[in-house]
Design a protein around this motif. Structure first.
Motif, short mmCIF file in Angstrom:
data_model
loop_
_atom_site.label_atom_id
_atom_site.label_comp_id
_atom_site.label_asym_id
_atom_site.label_seq_id
_atom_site.Cartn_x
_atom_site.Cartn_y
_atom_site.Cartn_z
N SER A 142 0.78 -1.16 0.03
CA SER A 142 0.22 -0.23 -0.30
C SER A 142 1.10 1.42 -0.28
O SER A 142 2.01 0.98 0.35
N HIS A 143 0.96 2.63 -0.05
CA HIS A 143 0.95 3.63 -0.45
C HIS A 143 1.49 4.11 1.14
O HIS A 143 2.80 4.47 1.49
N GLU A 144 -0.14 4.05 2.28
CA GLU A 144 0.70 4.60 3.44
C GLU A 144 2.24 2.59 3.52
O GLU A 144 2.92 3.41 4.45
N GLY A 145 2.37 1.78 3.32
CA GLY A 145 3.38 0.30 3.81
C GLY A 145 4.79 1.20 3.45
O GLY A 145 5.59 0.91 4.20
N LYS A 146 4.63 1.75 2.09
CA LYS A 146 6.17 2.04 1.31
C LYS A 146 6.81 3.29 2.17
O LYS A 146 7.34 3.45 2.37
N LEU A 147 4.95 3.81 2.23
CA LEU A 147 5.46 5.22 3.25
C LEU A 147 6.57 4.69 4.74
O LEU A 147 7.17 5.27 5.03
N GLN A 148 5.90 4.33 4.58
CA GLN A 148 6.37 3.94 6.51
C GLN A 148 7.86 3.34 6.06
O GLN A 148 8.99 3.39 6.63
N VAL A 149 8.17 2.04 5.25
CA VAL A 149 9.71 1.56 5.09
C VAL A 149 10.33 2.55 4.54
O VAL A 149 11.72 2.66 4.77
N GLU A 150 10.16 3.36 3.41
CA GLU A 150 10.93 4.70 3.05
C GLU A 150 11.37 5.60 4.52
O GLU A 150 12.98 5.44 4.39
N LEU A 151 11.18 5.85 5.38
CA LEU A 151 10.90 6.85 6.69
C LEU A 151 12.21 6.01 7.23
O LEU A 151 12.74 6.99 7.61
N ALA A 152 11.69 5.16 7.54
CA ALA A 152 12.77 4.34 8.56
C ALA A 152 13.94 4.14 7.89
O ALA A 152 15.09 3.24 8.58
#
Length: 404
Positions: A111-121
């Motif tokens: 998901s868009h949200e999941g990809k954002l979260q992983v990118e941040l980490a």
């Protein structure tokens, strides 16, 4: 598929040390690597330069050359300097447990949200490691009356770029959090009873979710098969109402704090639930340790006070002599807290009716009262199954179920 050497260091009773390195091997395979050898070292404390010390580093280098390995994977977190020094000494890429988990998350997020979260980490992790990314520019430093050079300027430029990207991703994630809060307020206005599945990775949460709500969420026998939260309505015939059921990301030992922080928006589903289904791999020899780790993360996200039902999954993998006498019982915890437990096989459908019944009682507000009214859970006797002795939290992990 890169050939990899696995390394674990026993630091004298450090919590969670895995002498078999089986979980690290699973992580490596999930990240697309092929483990070809394992090394276990014992030290009182990590070596500041090489983590394992020069002698053990030479031993690992010999294994790298003998197995023609392309990577060395450490079961513990390495400092940027240790990682850089090891790569220079061994001549191959070096990754720690944190990097492996981040790589898996990056590959699995949909998901868009999941990809954002992983990118941040990933960005937060990378921001501490720029020193090794630009080692080829070190020769440009120095000179009479100077304290740096183009290499240092490039590092600072990249650090600033990463900082700006982190800020941008955080702002976008904040929008996601606001959307989720709006959705949760809507469910609260509708008096929706919220149930979240939590548990150690590969305990079978997604398989159980699919079995309960007849969904088609991706499920596989691998670590972190699913990362994105999925929510469906579960109709409970016994109480004549529906509840909201959410499947969340799995936990794992030494889950990087930055990853927990990045996935805050997703994990809030658990923190703000009315009931948690804590899914446990009943056949795992590390059952108690895995339960403890889940409880630690729940405490970190302030979800340790949410009522739980312990769901001992993979009942079908237990030997006949290991199976419990009853499908449903309760555990007597410290401070007098009793938690219901149900044995199920999400794959074969065993115990699901009993689980639905417990969820229905929780939704109706009668489960806690019945637990308090029931006789205390029987003490473990010598002729009980191994599930209720060696691996049962009544002996090994009770104190962690509702503690931080």
């Amino acid at each position: 598929m890169a050939r990899a050497i696995l390394v674990g260091v026993d630091l004298g009773g450090a919590s969670g040390f895995d002498p078999t390195l089986d979980e690290l091997a699973q992580l490596a395979e999930s990240a697309g690597d092929l483990p070809v050898a394992r090394v276990v070292a014992r030290r009182k404390s990590p070596d500041p330069a090489l983590f394992v010390g020069s002698g053990k580093a030479d031993e690992i280098k010999a294994l790298v050359e003998g197995h023609q390995a392309e990577a060395v994977l450490f079961d513990q977190a390495l400092s940027p300097a240790q990682q850089r020094n090891l790569e220079r000494h061994l001549g191959v890429a070096v990754a720690d447990r944190t990097m492996l988990i981040l790589e898996i998350f990056a590959a699995r997020a949909q998901s868009h949200e999941g990809k954002l979260q992983v990118e941040l980490a990933q960005l937060q992790y990378l921001s501490t490691r720029l020193v090794r990314r630009w080692s080829h520019l070190e020769r440009q430093r120095g000179g009479i009356g100077t304290r740096g050079g183009p290499g240092e300027a490039q590092i600072e430029l990249d650090r600033r770029m990463i900082g700006e990207r982190i800020k941008s991703v955080k702002e976008r994630l904040e929008k996601v959090k606001r959307q989720r809060r709006t959705q949760r307020r809507s469910r609260e206005r509708n008096e929706t009873f919220r149930v979240s599945l939590v548990g150690y990775t590969n305990a079978g949460k997604s398989t159980l979710f699919n079995a309960l709500v007849k969904a088609r969420s991706y499920a596989a026998d691998q670590l972190f098969a699913t990362l994105d939260t999925t929510t469906r309505q579960l109709y409970l015939e016994d109480v004549g109402r529906s509840v909201s059921l959410s499947d969340t990301v799995g936990f794992i030992r030494d889950l990087p704090h930055k990853l927990v922080e990045a996935f805050e928006a997703t994990l809030q589903e658990a923190a703000e639930a009315d009931l948690l289904l804590h899914v446990v791999d009943a056949a795992s020899p590390l059952l108690a340790e895995q339960m403890t780790e889940v409880q630690r993360v729940l405490a970190e996200i302030s979800a340790d006070g949410v009522p739980q039902i312990l769901v001992y999954n993979k009942f079908d993998k237990l030997e006949a002599t290991q199976r419990p006498r009853t499908v449903v019982d309760a555990l007597e915890l410290d401070r007098g807290v009793r938690v219901p437990r149900v044995f199920v096989s999400a794959l074969q459908g065993h115990g699901l009716d009993e689980l639905r019944g417990l969820i229905g009682e929780a939704a109706a507000g009668t489960l806690k009262a019945r637990l308090n009214a029931d006789e205390p859970a029987p003490s473990t006797s010598s002729d009980e199954s191994s599930v209720e002795t060696d691996s049962d939290p009544r002996r090994t992990g009770n104190q962690h179920l509702h503690s931080s």
